[in-house]
Motif scaffolding. Structure first.
Motif, PDB file in Angstrom:
ATOM      1  N   TYR B 127      22.383  37.942  39.190  1.00  0.00           N
ATOM      2  CA  TYR B 127      23.566  38.066  38.253  1.00  0.00           C
ATOM      3  C   TYR B 127      24.753  37.090  38.227  1.00  0.00           C
ATOM      4  O   TYR B 127      25.270  36.780  37.316  1.00  0.00           O
ATOM      5  CB  TYR B 127      24.057  39.562  38.708  1.00  0.00           C
ATOM      6  N   LEU B 128      25.005  36.807  39.582  1.00  0.00           N
ATOM      7  CA  LEU B 128      25.986  35.861  39.942  1.00  0.00           C
ATOM      8  C   LEU B 128      25.792  34.632  38.978  1.00  0.00           C
ATOM      9  O   LEU B 128      26.664  33.900  38.128  1.00  0.00           O
ATOM     10  CB  LEU B 128      26.021  35.542  41.349  1.00  0.00           C
ATOM     11  N   THR B 129      24.752  33.899  39.170  1.00  0.00           N
ATOM     12  CA  THR B 129      24.478  32.828  38.506  1.00  0.00           C
ATOM     13  C   THR B 129      24.452  32.848  36.988  1.00  0.00           C
ATOM     14  O   THR B 129      24.702  32.140  36.100  1.00  0.00           O
ATOM     15  CB  THR B 129      22.974  32.146  38.917  1.00  0.00           C
ATOM     16  N   ALA B 130      24.135  34.088  36.382  1.00  0.00           N
ATOM     17  CA  ALA B 130      23.862  34.425  34.927  1.00  0.00           C
ATOM     18  C   ALA B 130      25.537  34.666  34.315  1.00  0.00           C
ATOM     19  O   ALA B 130      25.636  34.276  33.218  1.00  0.00           O
ATOM     20  CB  ALA B 130      23.215  35.652  34.491  1.00  0.00           C
ATOM     21  N   ASN B 131      26.312  35.229  35.144  1.00  0.00           N
ATOM     22  CA  ASN B 131      27.659  35.861  34.745  1.00  0.00           C
ATOM     23  C   ASN B 131      28.903  35.030  35.269  1.00  0.00           C
ATOM     24  O   ASN B 131      29.778  35.445  35.018  1.00  0.00           O
ATOM     25  CB  ASN B 131      27.676  37.166  35.013  1.00  0.00           C
ATOM     26  N   GLY B 132      28.624  34.140  36.400  1.00  0.00           N
ATOM     27  CA  GLY B 132      29.709  33.760  36.848  1.00  0.00           C
ATOM     28  C   GLY B 132      30.328  34.544  38.105  1.00  0.00           C
ATOM     29  O   GLY B 132      30.071  35.560  38.182  1.00  0.00           O
ATOM     30  N   ALA B 133      31.299  34.073  38.812  1.00  0.00           N
ATOM     31  CA  ALA B 133      31.782  34.319  40.019  1.00  0.00           C
ATOM     32  C   ALA B 133      33.173  34.598  39.984  1.00  0.00           C
ATOM     33  O   ALA B 133      33.907  34.514  41.217  1.00  0.00           O
ATOM     34  CB  ALA B 133      31.323  33.830  41.180  1.00  0.00           C
ATOM     35  N   GLU B 134      34.107  34.803  38.725  1.00  0.00           N
ATOM     36  CA  GLU B 134      35.311  34.725  38.665  1.00  0.00           C
ATOM     37  C   GLU B 134      35.832  35.953  39.334  1.00  0.00           C
ATOM     38  O   GLU B 134      36.967  35.776  39.711  1.00  0.00           O
ATOM     39  CB  GLU B 134      35.750  34.288  37.135  1.00  0.00           C
ATOM     40  N   ASP B 135      35.400  37.179  38.608  1.00  0.00           N
ATOM     41  CA  ASP B 135      36.155  38.279  38.779  1.00  0.00           C
ATOM     42  C   ASP B 135      35.666  39.138  40.067  1.00  0.00           C
ATOM     43  O   ASP B 135      34.741  39.591  40.157  1.00  0.00           O
ATOM     44  CB  ASP B 135      35.748  39.290  37.612  1.00  0.00           C
ATOM     45  N   ILE B 136      36.315  38.812  41.103  1.00  0.00           N
ATOM     46  CA  ILE B 136      36.232  39.329  42.453  1.00  0.00           C
ATOM     47  C   ILE B 136      36.169  40.734  42.459  1.00  0.00           C
ATOM     48  O   ILE B 136      35.110  41.384  43.090  1.00  0.00           O
ATOM     49  CB  ILE B 136      37.349  38.938  43.524  1.00  0.00           C
ATOM     50  N   VAL B 137      36.889  41.707  41.856  1.00  0.00           N
ATOM     51  CA  VAL B 137      36.985  42.926  41.868  1.00  0.00           C
ATOM     52  C   VAL B 137      35.628  43.549  41.307  1.00  0.00           C
ATOM     53  O   VAL B 137      34.891  44.244  42.117  1.00  0.00           O
ATOM     54  CB  VAL B 137      38.097  43.645  41.305  1.00  0.00           C
ATOM     55  N   LEU B 138      35.276  43.055  40.056  1.00  0.00           N
ATOM     56  CA  LEU B 138      33.911  43.767  39.451  1.00  0.00           C
ATOM     57  C   LEU B 138      33.044  43.255  40.322  1.00  0.00           C
ATOM     58  O   LEU B 138      31.868  43.894  40.329  1.00  0.00           O
ATOM     59  CB  LEU B 138      33.783  42.741  38.305  1.00  0.00           C
TER      60      LEU B 138
END
Lengths: 206, 231
Positions: B127-138
């Motif tokens: 999921y991280l590789t597909a959607n990025g890791a910007e939103d820490i809360v989400l």
């Protein structure tokens, strides 16, 4: 509108039944209570899944039948509960119980003419097992369990009336008997819980 | 495009090395407790790796069914994936119990939780590789949500191993029923988290609330058990 009312009534009743039976299963540490919890829980989750799918997608699930699996599982747990309870007593042969599979099988063949052969076979088999255990218990089971067996039989027949009505009446109006039968099923499930509570009241901790 | 095999190799490699390194670690020890603890740790690591492998295989099988049944992405996530994943997660434990016949079945069944954690780990990384890791809360909420959901589903099946194993018909019907129950729970979670905003947040919170409830019930159960034991 009527469909939503029917679904929400069923969800609320099943939710209450699941919570109550779960509490009993924990406090009584009884396997019978656990099986009845799984019966209500599976029915509740299946209905919730169906309702959410319909709410967010605007159509009923048609690829893998997750909700149906859940309902079959709930029938299976009800059967396991009745069987485990009936096995506590020596029950003599009861020929009248064989009328149940004749009834369920006959209606199953009728439902198959509308499609879905496998799911109708599974429903007919599981419902027959439930009905046969209920008749067997009614015939010579314990006194406290008799109301449970009667309610189970009412549930058995109401489910078949529900499926028959869904084949005959297809409109979504308030005059469709399907919704009223479904509400009656919800009420019968709640009444069943009351009788189960009474019947298992003195259940010894396992 | 998500290269799940590449991610799997990258994550699984260090765990595999750790398992190999642990293989002979306590074999020369005279202390029985140390040997048992060592083998337990190794077993957990193996099941963690198995969980990741199951995640990889589940993605292949789900894709196959989605193609065969002509399902779109949403239908696959809501209908096909939950059932495939829950059935697949159950197989390693069933294999372990049937083939190795461990003495303490209940303790062995706990390994289903290690499978669930391994599964959720690989799923979250994908999921991280597909959607990025910007939103820490989400990401934090999703991390807990998905991880806990897989553990809750594993616990449901674990109940079957503990309470419904005595008789063959009860074992077979009970455990298959609980797998189906876990799949429906998983499917409801997938429906909720695939929505936007408030509904998704409810979806992420459902497993956490269920896990807390299960923890409370387990504590209550053990308290009742202790009370019932003769002094």
């Amino acid at each position: 509108m009527i469909e939503n009312i029917d679904n929400y009534v069923q969800l609320v009743i099943l939710g209450i039944c699941t919570v109550v039976t779960m509490y009993k299963a924990i406090t009584k540490q009884s396997r019978l209570w656990m099986l009845i919890t799984f019966f209500y829980g599976a029915f509740f989750l299946g209905s919730l899944y169906w309702e959410l799918f319909y709410l967010f997608r605007g159509e009923t699930p048609a690829k893998f039948y997750v909700a149906e699996f859940s309902w079959y599982v709930s029938y299976m747990f009800l059967f396991l509960f009745l069987r485990l309870k009936n096995s506590e007593k020596q029950i003599p042969a009861c020929w009248i119980k064989w009328l149940i599979p004749v009834f369920a099988g006959g209606l199953g063949i009728f439902f198959m003419t509308f499609g879905q052969i496998t799911s109708n076979i599974i429903s007919a088999v599981l419902m027959s097992l439930i009905g046969m255990e209920a008749v067997k218990g009614l015939y010579s089971g314990s006194k406290e369990m008799k109301p449970v067996h009667i309610t189970t039989l009412i549930f058995f027949f109401l489910e078949h009336f529900l499926w028959t009505s869904s084949c005959i009446f297809e409109d979504g109006s308030v005059f469709n008997p399907y919704y009223y039968i479904d509400i009656m099923i919800s009420i019968s499930l709640f009444v069943m819980l009351l009788f189960v509570r009474k019947a298992l009241g003195n259940e010894v901790t396992e | 495009m998500n290269y799940i095999e590449n991610i799997y190799i990258c994550i699984a490699a260090p765990i595999l090395v750790a398992i190999l390194a642990m293989s002979g670690a306590n074999s020369n020890s005279d202390d029985d407790k140390a040997v048992i603890a060592g083998s337990n740790r190794k077993r957990v690591m193996i099941f963690l790796l198995v969980g990741m492998t199951i995640c990889l295989l589940s993605s292949y099988i789900s894709t196959y069914f989605a193609l065969v049944l002509d399902a779109d992405r949403q239908e696959a996530t809501w209908e096909i994936t939950p059932l495939v994943e829950e059935v697949m997660k159950f197989f390693p434990i069933l294999f372990y119990i049937l083939v190795f016949e461990p003495e303490k079945r209940e303790e062995s069944a706990v390994n289903i939780l290690a499978v669930a954690v391994g599964f959720a780990t690989l799923e979250n990384i994908c999921y991280l590789t597909a959607n990025g890791a910007e939103d820490i809360v989400l990401l934090a909420v999703r991390g807990f949500g998905t991880g806990v959901m897989h553990v809750v589903c594993g616990e449901l099946v674990y109940i079957g191993f503990v309470f419904l194993w005595d008789e063959f018909w009860l074992r077979f019907a009970g455990i298959s029923g609980l797998i189906s129950l876990a799949a429906t729970y998983h499917a409801i979670y997938n429906i909720l988290v695939s929505q936007d905003g408030f509904v998704a947040w409810i979806g992420y919170l459902v497993p956490m609330v269920t896990a807390l409830l299960m923890l409370y019930l387990r504590r209550r159960m053990s308290r009742i058990k202790n009370k019932l034991q003769p002094e």
